[in-house]
Design a protein around this motif. Structure first.
Motif, PDB file in Angstrom:
ATOM      1  N   LEU B  21      38.766 -19.687 -45.946  1.00 14.98           N
ATOM      2  CA  LEU B  21      37.925 -20.456 -46.858  1.00 14.98           C
ATOM      3  C   LEU B  21      36.833 -19.571 -47.444  1.00 14.98           C
ATOM      4  O   LEU B  21      36.427 -19.733 -48.589  1.00 14.98           O
ATOM      5  N   GLY B  24      36.562 -17.369 -50.816  1.00 10.47           N
ATOM      6  CA  GLY B  24      36.130 -17.899 -52.098  1.00 10.47           C
ATOM      7  C   GLY B  24      37.278 -18.305 -53.000  1.00 10.47           C
ATOM      8  O   GLY B  24      37.066 -18.700 -54.147  1.00 10.47           O
ATOM      9  N   VAL B  27      39.482 -23.964 -52.498  1.00 11.55           N
ATOM     10  CA  VAL B  27      39.715 -24.619 -51.217  1.00 11.55           C
ATOM     11  C   VAL B  27      41.101 -25.273 -51.167  1.00 11.55           C
ATOM     12  O   VAL B  27      41.835 -25.158 -50.189  1.00 11.55           O
ATOM     13  N   MET B 297      39.320 -31.700 -59.979  1.00  9.04           N
ATOM     14  CA  MET B 297      38.725 -30.950 -58.874  1.00  9.04           C
ATOM     15  C   MET B 297      38.881 -31.733 -57.566  1.00  9.04           C
ATOM     16  O   MET B 297      39.322 -31.224 -56.541  1.00  9.04           O
ATOM     17  N   ILE B 419      26.265 -23.259 -52.539  1.00  9.94           N
ATOM     18  CA  ILE B 419      26.778 -23.994 -51.380  1.00  9.94           C
ATOM     19  C   ILE B 419      25.832 -23.836 -50.187  1.00  9.94           C
ATOM     20  O   ILE B 419      25.694 -24.744 -49.378  1.00  9.94           O
ATOM     21  N   GLU B 420      25.106 -22.699 -50.106  1.00  5.06           N
ATOM     22  CA  GLU B 420      24.207 -22.555 -48.952  1.00  5.06           C
ATOM     23  C   GLU B 420      23.027 -23.529 -49.025  1.00  5.06           C
ATOM     24  O   GLU B 420      22.535 -23.986 -48.003  1.00  5.06           O
TER      25      GLU B 420
ATOM     26  N   ASP C  91      37.906 -22.811 -63.935  1.00  9.11           N
ATOM     27  CA  ASP C  91      37.242 -22.568 -62.663  1.00  9.11           C
ATOM     28  C   ASP C  91      36.456 -23.781 -62.180  1.00  9.11           C
ATOM     29  O   ASP C  91      35.351 -23.671 -61.672  1.00  9.11           O
ATOM     30  N   ALA C  92      37.058 -24.963 -62.367  1.00  9.89           N
ATOM     31  CA  ALA C  92      36.387 -26.188 -61.914  1.00  9.89           C
ATOM     32  C   ALA C  92      36.720 -26.497 -60.463  1.00  9.89           C
ATOM     33  O   ALA C  92      36.095 -27.367 -59.869  1.00  9.89           O
ATOM     34  N   HIS C  93      37.709 -25.815 -59.892  1.00  7.45           N
ATOM     35  CA  HIS C  93      38.077 -26.130 -58.508  1.00  7.45           C
ATOM     36  C   HIS C  93      37.051 -25.569 -57.536  1.00  7.45           C
ATOM     37  O   HIS C  93      36.459 -24.524 -57.778  1.00  7.45           O
ATOM     38  N   VAL C  94      36.861 -26.311 -56.449  1.00  6.71           N
ATOM     39  CA  VAL C  94      35.812 -25.959 -55.502  1.00  6.71           C
ATOM     40  C   VAL C  94      36.145 -24.664 -54.764  1.00  6.71           C
ATOM     41  O   VAL C  94      37.256 -24.484 -54.284  1.00  6.71           O
ATOM     42  N   ARG C  95      35.160 -23.791 -54.709  1.00 10.76           N
ATOM     43  CA  ARG C  95      35.285 -22.556 -53.934  1.00 10.76           C
ATOM     44  C   ARG C  95      34.086 -22.480 -53.006  1.00 10.76           C
ATOM     45  O   ARG C  95      33.008 -22.961 -53.337  1.00 10.76           O
ATOM     46  N   ILE C  96      34.263 -21.880 -51.851  1.00  8.61           N
ATOM     47  CA  ILE C  96      33.131 -21.631 -50.963  1.00  8.61           C
ATOM     48  C   ILE C  96      32.605 -20.246 -51.323  1.00  8.61           C
ATOM     49  O   ILE C  96      33.217 -19.245 -50.963  1.00  8.61           O
ATOM     50  N   GLU C  97      31.462 -20.184 -52.024  1.00  7.94           N
ATOM     51  CA  GLU C  97      31.036 -18.862 -52.513  1.00  7.94           C
ATOM     52  C   GLU C  97      30.046 -18.178 -51.589  1.00  7.94           C
ATOM     53  O   GLU C  97      29.427 -17.205 -51.973  1.00  7.94           O
ATOM     54  N   LEU C  98      29.907 -18.736 -50.365  1.00  6.60           N
ATOM     55  CA  LEU C  98      28.936 -18.182 -49.429  1.00  6.60           C
ATOM     56  C   LEU C  98      29.042 -16.662 -49.312  1.00  6.60           C
ATOM     57  O   LEU C  98      28.065 -15.934 -49.433  1.00  6.60           O
ATOM     58  N   VAL C  99      30.250 -16.169 -49.108  1.00  4.92           N
ATOM     59  CA  VAL C  99      30.476 -14.732 -48.957  1.00  4.92           C
ATOM     60  C   VAL C  99      30.784 -14.121 -50.309  1.00  4.92           C
ATOM     61  O   VAL C  99      30.307 -13.047 -50.657  1.00  4.92           O
ATOM     62  N   ARG C 100      31.579 -14.847 -51.078  1.00  2.00           N
ATOM     63  CA  ARG C 100      32.080 -14.369 -52.350  1.00  2.00           C
ATOM     64  C   ARG C 100      30.975 -13.843 -53.262  1.00  2.00           C
ATOM     65  O   ARG C 100      31.136 -12.827 -53.946  1.00  2.00           O
ATOM     66  N   ASP C 101      29.819 -14.529 -53.259  1.00  2.59           N
ATOM     67  CA  ASP C 101      28.710 -14.130 -54.127  1.00  2.59           C
ATOM     68  C   ASP C 101      28.274 -12.694 -53.892  1.00  2.59           C
ATOM     69  O   ASP C 101      27.725 -12.044 -54.778  1.00  2.59           O
TER      70      ASP C 101
END
Ligand code: NA
Ligand code: NA
Lengths: 323, 456, 211
Positions: B21, B24, B27, B297, B419-420, C91-101
């Motif tokens: 996950l 990035g 999901v 989405m 998200i954080e 790019d409307a789908h949810v991504r967890i960008e915590l690390v990605r950023d």
């Protein structure tokens, strides 16, 4: 023979009296009679596949088996409805007589085989109630414009009476009835309906269940799976299902009266019987529905077989029984 | 006993999900991809067969496409988007803030109340979280609200709908337990209201202690006289509030199903926008396109999750959970705590439908037979357990990394909200949830008093 | 390399056109729901209070409620399935960008490339393959609504699962081509592909604007 480890998807929740518990019983009984050689694991509706998709899944072999009633597949194989419950149809004894000795079983298997499914009738239910109504019904006029949850062939009949029917899943019925989104619902038998609490939101309970005088439930199996079984294994499944038919019918007859007592004496439910003139009009509407459904050749064939058998059976039925 | 790696596939699926996950990648596709990868591994180890993938399609059709209840979602999104793009929502919340200017965190409190009211009517998490995020979050940020506080407030009050009746979750639970949905509905009311109360107390306290997190309205903003205030209320407050009352009231009063009410709400929002002369073709097009994207989405996550959970179950994930619990050999309370812990942990990864399907049918018969002594009558154990699971599951929408409410919110929140922020904001609310859960465990009457009083 | 980008643009135009057209289904969906509310609730109320007669009510109820409700989920099914692809490209789908950023742009492109190859393409391939089988079964059975009073021709709506995933696949391939150009191409094509894949990268400080 090779051990059998099957997944069975149910169309009814495993806790639901009879509708589900008879399916759960398979899990246990087949393991006992086969000394653990056959295991058929029960899965709740939706756990593997949604209830309405069990047919396709068994047919393709993506699941091994399914627990359902043949009436569920009205949209795919209309004829199968006649192997589940027939409006104004036979009660359990006569229905079994036709099914096991009147040619029913051969047609049943033949029809299912066209879809790569082998099915064994594996449960039988006593009559259902006709339904829960928020208001009393005194004439066919009162039915007109009513919004009602109804399933299967009975729904077609009700539409002819001017009822607007909807197909709601088990759990959605209660809130819809409570909110008045629907005015009435048929669901099942007193013992089952009591648990689901319909009396909390509708106080008029109607009998007899003209749409379901007796109901078969079946164990559907992917035909390739069935063919791969040894003769012993096939016999074990058939015997277990025969016993499940016996068990279901006896249990169903045994548990209704106490539920009716509770409903009447403790829950303030008024129990009604349909007056003969309403039943007559419903019956007339049913004849129209049969004519429409008979456009499907299989439906026509099964209906003719059942009708011919019933005409002959009457010779005996009128004589043999007290009323 | 030998060690068979394939017995641990369900566990490894969690591990893979947890790790991937954070790449990035979307999901939904991570979920679907892991499902397929483990299905394929299963084929190699002879515990899965290729034809079983067919069930994924069947689940997409039967569980998602052919689901009339879910049709309410695009309509609520349309309604929210229309109210936002036409500026009606912003005006409404600004006026609300004027009215609540003397109360610390007034805007956040208003949002919580709106969430509670929506909860009592729709019960569709995706819809209420998305609609509230669209309507309220931009205004809260503009007013200088702290991002974690703003997002935490919206996410938690937006998920109350799953608990406060009518709730789809309770309907499904009633189905699985073959018990009266009415009893469960009544039993959920007080726990739901207590949670809403907890949220509000927390917001009041934190806003009073740290006003910089929830800045009050500057004195110079807002109307100068009572006459102006009344005019403001009539113009900006009443019409949308009437619409919301109409939509939600029609569901509550039984005149419409959620889908019908959502459709009427969408039309009503359009009429309001026209009435305020804020609608032209370009705006309509924007609303339509944005609604479709948000809807896509949301549903794409459903589509991915259904593959993941199918393969998990087919590889024996349910059995793994049961075996674990049974191997512990603990007493009634011990078992209850373990189950609550498992539901909470599963909530990090799974949707509530999947969790109820794993937990309720398998464990309710066991729980039913337990002896809690004088804590509660034995015939009330099932509804009590169901409500405990329900409160716990509502929490599961909020727990990172895999809280559906958090995803939905992220999908429609302004880019500046990361998200954080959302993860950070939700922590106090999750703690409040756990307090609520503890209360219902300690005092079963909170859930059971209403149904026993009203029904029997 | 710029030929790859040209193909990618063409795919994007098709995917967007389909998605934008499908998006408008929200409007008929709304109208069907309203019509259902009117015929089912308002007309029933008018008849019960004897404001209008049965005949008029029957005449106004052109389509049964079950059919309308099935139309609703049919419309929604098409709406959602045909917009997934567009949502991927936007790019409307949810991504967890915590690390990605915190990752370098090139690494992000690598992740996207691997994701498409290992998750998107297999998932779409599987759904299209079995979705075809699913449609065919329905077609051969002449399947109609299980509620005998509903809509006929179930295979039509069932076929949209397959079509929807074809559109997602097209969106995936469009992005894949951009990833290839961004990673292995050179000159202006590479910069263009990079900008397409990571628009935020060049953006000014983030405002509160919607995505
Ligand atoms: Na709710
Ligand atoms: Na979660």
């Amino acid at each position: 023979a090779d051990r059998v480890r099957w997944k069975m998807a149910s169309t009814y929740g495993g806790k639901l009296t009879q509708l589900g518990t008879l399916g759960k019983r398979i899990e246990d009984r087949i393991e006992a009679v086969s000394d653990g050689n056959i295991q058929i694991k029960f899965f709740e509706p939706g756990a593997l596949v949604p209830a309405l998709e069990v047919f396709d899944a068994v047919s393709s072999g993506s699941i091994d088996a399914g627990w359902s009633t043949p009436g569920y597949w009205a949209g795919k194989v209309p004829a199968l409805q006649l192997f589940a419950a027939v409006p104004f149809g036979p009660s359990a004894g006569e229905y079994m007589a036709w099914y096991y000795f009147g040619g029913g079983q051969q047609m049943f298997e033949e029809i299912y085989h066209q879809h790569n499914i082998h099915s064994v009738q594996c449960g039988l239910l006593a009559p259902e109630a006709s339904g829960w109504f928020r208001k009393e019904i005194n004439s066919v006029e009162d039915l007109k414009g009513l919004k009602m949850r109804f399933f299967g062939l009975g729904a077609k009949v009700m539409e002819k009476m001017g009822v607007s029917t909807q197909l709601l899943a088990g759990g959605d019925i209660f809130p819809a009835l409570e909110l008045g989104t629907i005015d009435a619902t048929e669901f099942s038998m007193p013992a089952i309906d009591l648990n689901l609490g319909f009396y909390q939101v509708a106080k008029h309970y109607y009998f007899p269940g003209w749409h379901q005088q007796s109901t078969f439930f079946d164990l559907m199996m992917n035909k390739d799976n069935w063919d791969a079984l040894s003769e012993t294994q096939q016999a074990q499944i058939e015997t277990m299902c025969g016993d499940n038919v016996r068990y279901g019918l006896a249990e169903g007859e045994a548990i209704q009266f106490s539920a009716l007592k509770v409903l009447q004496e403790e829950k303030g439910v008024t129990i009604h019987r349909w007056p003969p003139e309403i039943l007559e009009q419903l019956h007339a509407a049913w004849e129209e529905v049969v004519a429409e459904q008979s456009q499907d050749p299989d439906f026509k064939r099964v209906w003719e077989s059942l009708s011919a058998f019933r005409a002959d059976y009457k010779i005996w039925g009128d004589l043999g029984y007290l009323d | 006993m030998g060690f068979y790696i394939e017995d641990y596939f369900p566990l490894l699926m969690f591990v893979a999900l947890g790790a991937l996950l954070f790449t990035g990648y979307p999901v939904a596709l991570v979920l679907g991809g892991i499902g397929i990868a483990f299905g394929t591994l299963g084929i190699a180890f002879d515990v899965f067969s290729g034809i079983e993938f067919f069930n994924i399609i069947v689940r997409i059709h039967g569980g998602i496409v052919e689901n009339l209840v879910l049709t309410a979602i695009p309509m609520f999104i349309f309604m929210g988007t229309m109210l936002e793009k036409s500026g009606v929502a912003a005006d409404l919340l600004n006026t609300l803030q004027v009215l609540l200017r003397r109360i610390p965190g007034g805007l956040a409190l208003a949002v919580t109340m709106l969430g509670t009211i929506m909860a009592a009517t729709t019960g569709i998490i995706g819809a209420s979280v998305v609609m509230m995020t669209l309507m309220a979050l931009p205004v809260m940020l503009e007013r200088g609200y702290n991002k974690p506080l703003a997002t935490g407030t919206i996410a938690s009050s937006g998920t109350l709908g799953i608990l406060i009746p009518p709730s789809i979750m309770l309907v499904i639970m009633g189905d699985l337990l073959a018990t009266s949905v009415g009893t469960l509905f009544l039993a959920a009311i007080f726990p739901g209201l207590i949670l809403a109360g907890f949220y509000m107390l927390y917001i009041l306290a934190i806003s009073a202690l740290k006003p910089e997190l929830a800045p009050p309205l500057p004195r110079e903003l807002g109307p100068d006289s009572l006459g102006e205030l009344i005019l403001l209320v009539l113009r900006t407050f009443l019409p949308p509030v009437l619409l919301i009352v109409l939509v939600l009231g029609s569901i509550f009063g039984g005149y419409a199903t959620p889908t019908e009410a959502a459709g009427v709400g969408a039309l009503g929002a359009t009429v309001l926008a026209i009435g305020r002369k804020r609608l032209n073709f370009a705006t309509l097009k924007e609303v339509v396109q944005r609604t479709a994207l948000t809807n896509a989405m949301l549903f794409f996550i459903f589509v991915g999750a259904t593959a993941f959970s199918y393969v998990f179950r087919s590889l024996g994930g349910d059995d793994m959970v049961v075996d674990f619990v049974e191997s512990l050999g603990v007493g009634p309370w011990g078992l209850l705590f373990v189950l609550m812990g498992i539901v909470f942990l599963l909530g990090f990864f799974f949707d509530w439908v999947e969790i109820t399907l794993i937990v309720l049918p398998i464990f309710t018969p066991i729980i039913e037979l337990l002896d809690f002594g004088t804590h509660l009558p034995s015939e009330q154990i099932v509804p009590w357990f169901a409500i405990l699971v329900a409160v716990n599951l509502q929490t599961s929408f909020l727990t990172p990394p895999f809280g559906f409410a958090l995803f939905y919110m992220k999908g429609v929140a302004p880019r500046s909200v990361r998200i954080e922020h959302i993860y950070k904001g939700i922590i106090p609310f999750v703690l409040l949830q756990l307090c609520g859960l503890g209360l219902v465990m300690a005092f079963p009457e909170i859930a059971l008093w209403l149904p026993t009083t009203l029904l029997d | 390399m710029s030929a790859l980008l040209a193909v990618s643009h063409r795919l994007e135009r098709i995917v967007s056109a389909i998605g934008q057209a499908a998006a408008w289904l929200t409007v008929p969906l709304m109208l069907v729901i309203i019509y259902d509310v009117i015929t089912r609730n308002v007309l029933t109320w008018l008849v019960r209070n004897q404001i209008i007669g049965d005949g008029l009510a029957d005449a106004l109820t052109l389509v049964s409620s079950t059919k309308l409700q099935e139309t609703e989920w049919h419309l929604h099914g098409i709406l959602l399935l045909m917009t997934f692809g567009m949502a991927y490209l936007k790019d409307a789908h949810v991504r967890i960008e915590l690390v990605r950023d915190h990752l370098r742009p090139r690494l992000k492109v690598w992740i996207e490339l691997i994701g498409i190859l290992l998750a998107l393409i297999p998932y779409c391939g599987l759904v299209i393959y079995f979705g075809y089988d699913f449609t065919l079964r329905s077609y051969e059975n002449h399947e109609v609504s299980a509620a005998l009073t509903g809509l006929p021709y179930r295979f039509i709506i069932k076929s949209f699962i397959m079509f929807g995933f074809v559109v997602i696949l097209m969106a995936g391939v469009a992005t894949l081509l951009r990833c290839i150009v961004a990673l292995f191409g050179g000159g202006p094509a590479r910069a263009e592909a990079m900008a397409l894949l990571d628009p935020e990268h060049e953006e000014a400080p983030q405002g509160a604007a919607n995505q």
